[in-house]
Scaffold this motif. Sequence first.
Motif, PDB file in Angstrom:
ATOM      1  N   PHE A  98       0.821  -1.205   0.000  1.00  0.00           N
ATOM      2  CA  PHE A  98       0.000   0.000   0.000  1.00  0.00           C
ATOM      3  C   PHE A  98       0.860   1.261   0.000  1.00  0.00           C
ATOM      4  CE2 PHE A  98      -2.081   3.388   2.473  1.00  0.00           C
ATOM      5  CZ  PHE A  98      -3.141   3.646   1.627  1.00  0.00           C
ATOM      6  N   VAL A  99       1.919   1.242   0.800  1.00  0.00           N
ATOM      7  CA  VAL A  99       2.815   2.409   0.829  1.00  0.00           C
ATOM      8  C   VAL A  99       3.473   2.617  -0.522  1.00  0.00           C
ATOM      9  CG1 VAL A  99       4.943   3.301   1.840  1.00  0.00           C
ATOM     10  CG2 VAL A  99       3.208   2.289   3.309  1.00  0.00           C
ATOM     11  N   ASP A 100       3.866   1.504  -1.167  1.00  0.00           N
ATOM     12  CA  ASP A 100       4.548   1.626  -2.453  1.00  0.00           C
ATOM     13  C   ASP A 100       3.603   1.978  -3.588  1.00  0.00           C
ATOM     14  OD1 ASP A 100       6.951   1.055  -1.293  1.00  0.00           O
ATOM     15  OD2 ASP A 100       6.867  -1.098  -1.693  1.00  0.00           O
ATOM     16  N   ASN A 101       2.332   1.622  -3.463  1.00  0.00           N
ATOM     17  CA  ASN A 101       1.382   1.841  -4.558  1.00  0.00           C
ATOM     18  C   ASN A 101       0.171   2.633  -4.069  1.00  0.00           C
ATOM     19  OD1 ASN A 101       2.524  -0.155  -6.777  1.00  0.00           O
ATOM     20  ND2 ASN A 101       2.511  -1.284  -4.851  1.00  0.00           N
ATOM     21  N   GLU A 102       0.402   3.579  -3.176  1.00  0.00           N
ATOM     22  CA  GLU A 102      -0.722   4.253  -2.536  1.00  0.00           C
ATOM     23  C   GLU A 102      -1.566   5.036  -3.533  1.00  0.00           C
ATOM     24  OE1 GLU A 102       0.639   7.100   0.255  1.00  0.00           O
ATOM     25  OE2 GLU A 102       2.475   7.518  -0.846  1.00  0.00           O
ATOM     26  N   THR A 103      -0.919   5.695  -4.480  1.00  0.00           N
ATOM     27  CA  THR A 103      -1.682   6.490  -5.447  1.00  0.00           C
ATOM     28  C   THR A 103      -2.591   5.609  -6.284  1.00  0.00           C
ATOM     29  OG1 THR A 103       0.136   8.085  -5.551  1.00  0.00           O
ATOM     30  CG2 THR A 103      -1.500   8.139  -7.329  1.00  0.00           C
ATOM     31  N   HIS A 104      -2.047   4.497  -6.768  1.00  0.00           N
ATOM     32  CA  HIS A 104      -2.840   3.591  -7.590  1.00  0.00           C
ATOM     33  C   HIS A 104      -3.985   2.972  -6.789  1.00  0.00           C
ATOM     34  CE1 HIS A 104      -3.819   0.588 -10.607  1.00  0.00           C
ATOM     35  NE2 HIS A 104      -3.680  -0.360  -9.686  1.00  0.00           N
ATOM     36  N   VAL A 105      -3.708   2.565  -5.548  1.00  0.00           N
ATOM     37  CA  VAL A 105      -4.735   1.925  -4.721  1.00  0.00           C
ATOM     38  C   VAL A 105      -5.844   2.909  -4.377  1.00  0.00           C
ATOM     39  CG1 VAL A 105      -5.172   0.827  -2.494  1.00  0.00           C
ATOM     40  CG2 VAL A 105      -3.143   0.221  -3.796  1.00  0.00           C
ATOM     41  N   ILE A 106      -5.466   4.126  -3.990  1.00  0.00           N
ATOM     42  CA  ILE A 106      -6.480   5.121  -3.611  1.00  0.00           C
ATOM     43  C   ILE A 106      -7.344   5.483  -4.810  1.00  0.00           C
ATOM     44  CG2 ILE A 106      -6.778   7.515  -2.858  1.00  0.00           C
ATOM     45  CD1 ILE A 106      -4.335   7.121  -1.068  1.00  0.00           C
ATOM     46  N   ASN A 107      -6.722   5.681  -5.969  1.00  0.00           N
ATOM     47  CA  ASN A 107      -7.504   6.005  -7.161  1.00  0.00           C
ATOM     48  C   ASN A 107      -8.447   4.873  -7.530  1.00  0.00           C
ATOM     49  OD1 ASN A 107      -6.302   8.484  -7.417  1.00  0.00           O
ATOM     50  ND2 ASN A 107      -4.747   7.802  -8.869  1.00  0.00           N
ATOM     51  N   LYS A 108      -7.972   3.637  -7.397  1.00  0.00           N
ATOM     52  CA  LYS A 108      -8.813   2.489  -7.730  1.00  0.00           C
ATOM     53  C   LYS A 108      -9.997   2.377  -6.781  1.00  0.00           C
ATOM     54  CE  LYS A 108      -8.607  -2.518  -8.381  1.00  0.00           C
ATOM     55  NZ  LYS A 108      -7.733  -3.723  -8.331  1.00  0.00           N
ATOM     56  N   GLU A 109      -9.744   2.555  -5.472  1.00  0.00           N
ATOM     57  CA  GLU A 109     -10.821   2.454  -4.500  1.00  0.00           C
ATOM     58  C   GLU A 109     -11.821   3.590  -4.664  1.00  0.00           C
ATOM     59  OE1 GLU A 109     -11.518   0.058  -2.452  1.00  0.00           O
ATOM     60  OE2 GLU A 109      -9.800  -1.104  -3.166  1.00  0.00           O
ATOM     61  N   LEU A 110     -11.327   4.793  -4.910  1.00  0.00           N
ATOM     62  CA  LEU A 110     -12.245   5.906  -5.130  1.00  0.00           C
ATOM     63  C   LEU A 110     -13.090   5.695  -6.369  1.00  0.00           C
ATOM     64  CD1 LEU A 110     -10.021   8.995  -4.237  1.00  0.00           C
ATOM     65  CD2 LEU A 110     -11.926   8.083  -2.927  1.00  0.00           C
ATOM     66  N   HIS A 111     -12.471   5.156  -7.400  1.00  0.00           N
ATOM     67  CA  HIS A 111     -13.201   4.946  -8.651  1.00  0.00           C
ATOM     68  C   HIS A 111     -14.295   3.895  -8.479  1.00  0.00           C
ATOM     69  CE1 HIS A 111     -13.942   4.785 -12.936  1.00  0.00           C
ATOM     70  NE2 HIS A 111     -13.795   3.471 -12.903  1.00  0.00           N
ATOM     71  N   SER A 112     -14.003   2.823  -7.733  1.00  0.00           N
ATOM     72  CA  SER A 112     -14.973   1.750  -7.568  1.00  0.00           C
ATOM     73  C   SER A 112     -16.021   2.066  -6.509  1.00  0.00           C
ATOM     74  CB  SER A 112     -14.253   0.446  -7.206  1.00  0.00           C
ATOM     75  OG  SER A 112     -13.526   0.610  -6.002  1.00  0.00           O
ATOM     76  N   ALA A 113     -15.601   2.730  -5.425  1.00  0.00           N
ATOM     77  CA  ALA A 113     -16.521   2.964  -4.325  1.00  0.00           C
ATOM     78  C   ALA A 113     -17.382   4.209  -4.538  1.00  0.00           C
ATOM     79  CB  ALA A 113     -15.747   3.091  -3.014  1.00  0.00           C
ATOM     80  N   LEU A 114     -16.766   5.293  -4.959  1.00  0.00           N
ATOM     81  CA  LEU A 114     -17.491   6.546  -5.090  1.00  0.00           C
ATOM     82  C   LEU A 114     -18.057   6.779  -6.473  1.00  0.00           C
ATOM     83  CD1 LEU A 114     -15.084   8.868  -3.081  1.00  0.00           C
ATOM     84  CD2 LEU A 114     -17.047   7.584  -2.252  1.00  0.00           C
ATOM     85  N   GLN A 115     -17.630   5.986  -7.472  1.00  0.00           N
ATOM     86  CA  GLN A 115     -18.084   6.159  -8.851  1.00  0.00           C
ATOM     87  C   GLN A 115     -17.885   7.602  -9.298  1.00  0.00           C
ATOM     88  OE1 GLN A 115     -19.132   3.711 -10.888  1.00  0.00           O
ATOM     89  NE2 GLN A 115     -18.719   2.244  -9.274  1.00  0.00           N
ATOM     90  N   MET A 116     -16.664   8.082  -9.129  1.00  0.00           N
ATOM     91  CA  MET A 116     -16.383   9.473  -9.444  1.00  0.00           C
ATOM     92  C   MET A 116     -16.408   9.689 -10.948  1.00  0.00           C
ATOM     93  SD  MET A 116     -13.372  10.262  -6.693  1.00  0.00           S
ATOM     94  CE  MET A 116     -13.442  12.020  -6.965  1.00  0.00           C
ATOM     95  N   ALA A 117     -16.684  10.911 -11.342  1.00  0.00           N
ATOM     96  CA  ALA A 117     -16.806  11.231 -12.761  1.00  0.00           C
ATOM     97  C   ALA A 117     -15.466  11.109 -13.451  1.00  0.00           C
ATOM     98  CB  ALA A 117     -17.353  12.659 -12.920  1.00  0.00           C
ATOM     99  N   SER A 118     -15.544  10.907 -14.759  1.00  0.00           N
ATOM    100  CA  SER A 118     -14.315  10.686 -15.523  1.00  0.00           C
ATOM    101  C   SER A 118     -13.439  11.919 -15.581  1.00  0.00           C
ATOM    102  CB  SER A 118     -14.677  10.234 -16.946  1.00  0.00           C
ATOM    103  OG  SER A 118     -15.503  11.191 -17.567  1.00  0.00           O
ATOM    104  N   TRP A 119     -14.039  13.105 -15.451  1.00  0.00           N
ATOM    105  CA  TRP A 119     -13.205  14.320 -15.512  1.00  0.00           C
ATOM    106  C   TRP A 119     -12.310  14.442 -14.285  1.00  0.00           C
ATOM    107  CZ3 TRP A 119     -13.949  17.724 -11.535  1.00  0.00           C
ATOM    108  CH2 TRP A 119     -15.159  17.643 -10.849  1.00  0.00           C
ATOM    109  N   VAL A 120     -12.606  13.674 -13.208  1.00  0.00           N
ATOM    110  CA  VAL A 120     -11.735  13.683 -12.041  1.00  0.00           C
ATOM    111  C   VAL A 120     -10.456  12.916 -12.327  1.00  0.00           C
ATOM    112  CG1 VAL A 120     -11.554  13.029  -9.612  1.00  0.00           C
ATOM    113  CG2 VAL A 120     -13.726  13.895 -10.515  1.00  0.00           C
TER     114      VAL A 120
END
Length: 844
Positions: A98-120
């Motif tokens: 998680f520490v090594d891939n925090e950006t990728h993990v956070i973006n993936k979780e936000l994308h799946s959980a919050l269904q954020m818009a593509s412009w984000v």
Amino acid sequence: MASAGQLQPVGPAEAAAGLRDSLSIHGSSEKLSSTAVNRILMECLTYFGRAVLLFYPVYLTGYLGLSVSWVLLCMMMVTWWGKNRQWKDARIGTAIDFVDNETHVINKELHSALQMASWVHFPDVEKVDWVNKVLHQAWPFFGMYMEKLLKENIQPSVRLSNAALRMFTFTKVHFGHIPLKITGIKAYTEEVDQREVVLDMNICYEGDVDIDASVKPPVTAGVKGLKLKGMIRIILEPLIGQVPLVGGVTFFFIRRPTLQINWTGMTNLLDSPAFSSLSEETILDIIASLMVLPNRMCIPLIDQVKVDQMRFPLPRGVVRVHLLEARDLVPKDTYMMGLVKGKSDPYATLRVGNNHFKSKIVKENLNPVWNEVFQFVVHEAPGQELELEIYDDDTDKDDFIGRYNLDFGEVKREKEMDRWFPLEGVQNGEVHLKLQWLSLNTDVGLLTKSTDGLACAMLSVYLDSASNIPKDHSEIADLHKHGKHAKEARLTRRVPDPNSYVELSIDNEVQKSKVVFASKDPSWEEGFTFFVHDVKTQKLSLQVKEPEKKTPLGSLSLPLTRLLNTSDMTLDQRFLLERSGATSQLKLKATLRVLTVEKPPPKIILNPSPQGNKGSDGSAFAPSEATSSSPALSSNNIPTTNDPAGTGGDHLTHRRGSFLASETMRSQPASKSMRRYDSHSLLSENSIASSRFDLSDGASYPLALRNHQGSFGQIHLTVRYGSLRKKLIVLVNACSNIFPCSDNGTDSYVRLYLLPDQSWRHRKRTHVKRRTVNPVFNDKFEFDVSLETAQTRKLDVSVKNNKMFHIRERKDIGMVVVDLSQIDLVKGTTEWYELSLPGLKKSS
């Protein structure tokens, strides 16, 4: 000599020699070395010792007459300890990942959980709130239009489709109060024609639609609630110099959208798990037949626009996909209730739009080899994607092993790609693909007969319409027997107009059109493509058929050689149907194109040879053709150094000059105690930057890295300043010939700082590329600084090993400091930079 039944005493040396000889005979033709024999003997002794250690307590328990419960208790404690140790290691490993891939993990979780818009997620996708406001205002009127469309157009078609649906009626049509939302829109200004506008809109509809229908009293059906999500492309073409400025509008889904339906009435049965996926897939197939490439919805706005060219233009090209192999797949077959992991029976599915293929199944193999070739017609690039998924074949439900999506725009740009692609959605696994872009040509001289089973040409067919189709086979027989005209036949017999569809085939490849109900002059307006292997012998066969009894109503045979002698290898006309009415005709447009494999353009070599050009310090680096041809910088663009001989300042290129400051800094005596951090504490601001340690002659590097002889590799960077966005843009393209941390390569990523900012929140890093010394990242980063500030900064780039050698050892395997003051940031630069390690002396 002793007899065969007697045993002779054998010493240790003789036993080792005999074991070596037997292994060399039974194992392989090569003799094992003494080191290998000693290793095997040690493994045997270790195995024997473990067996004794395991069984001795059991023997001791029986010898002492103790209860077997003590043995079971000890086994339970050992098992619990082992499981607890595994869980602890897993938690620590997960935290490190998680520490090594925090950006990728956070973006993936936000994308799946919050269904954020593509412009984000994508900076080139724009937020269009004003369009959503317009849709919200116009949504009631859209509901009125859809109610009229369903009752006046769809309802009669449903009644004609089947005799059991003659009483079908829409009793309620209400599209609710929640309108369709556009979560992002992207406008293409490059790689498109100047007379068109291309827009990609990400749509999301979670509406309270309420539609009820009466199938046959008292049987009712309905839909209450609908979820639809996908990306729709809108093409405005051609742009004209008169009102309305656009000749027509074309829109379609590039990929199949996702759909969820809440059924009511008798169709509520379709909500059950056994039927929900089946019903939704059926509806998606209907949507795909209308609006998923190659099918399009077209609205001409002026009379001069040809509908056939809008609805089915010629494809952009053909992509040939070689599905070669996969490796390190996740095992899905287990034994003993999941305690023992087995292997998998993998197969791959490849989908592009409506075209779907399945590879062969490789039994019990985590490194399957397929060596299969698939060909896909590409209508939009960029846009269309190859959707590859790998499954484990099972008797009940196939297990998911991984997926990978690839935009064909990359294949069109590179012309040929031969790479290992990491599988997504799983912990590990890669698939090896080779992709080739084939262009469409009209040069007959390029046409050759296919000898390898692959296509040499492509046939595009636009099926327009037909006229005077006979009502059934008996009418054809009467016309041929009595010679009646079609008008006389209508007066003597009262038979409803026929339902018809067209079956197109070339050899064994058969495609079917949609069914047109109750029409003697049906209009299909559909496009089809066929791959051709031999133009001289193959022919296109068409049959107009009645859908229920499959009886032919007319046929047409078109040899492909006729297209070779026409202008632009195209036939666009009406053809008389054989074995049909006297005036029955079929209108179609057939276009033939020759497939030619395009050679990839000269590009940067990602694997330079060790025998490349030598730098002034003896390091080996090999620039590609593209970079070697770039002009050298003038002397005033290069940092001044002590060069008494006067030989170093004239031939240094931009690439060498960009990291010359780093080389000079490393060569100074004061760099023995180089400090890679600022005056803040190491623990301040939650800093976890692994490069911020105190170095002293490279003591914190791994031994293998300190003993490494030669170059530490190169990194390919693109640096430019976006004047409109007012941001410094850095593209980490690839690395080449980096230090191999294992026999399988290196799990590497790249970390960036814009000096002097070195805190955790200023850190940028790429995703991890596994098991390769030539990783390709293609990651883009932006720094929010002004142009004047950027010209005074330095870019600190470090290539790191994702798997630590030791917990106290450095992860850096190569570094470079790019002086941005020596770069024209407005124009930008794309260069290879030599990697080095501060504190380590480069070998000559």
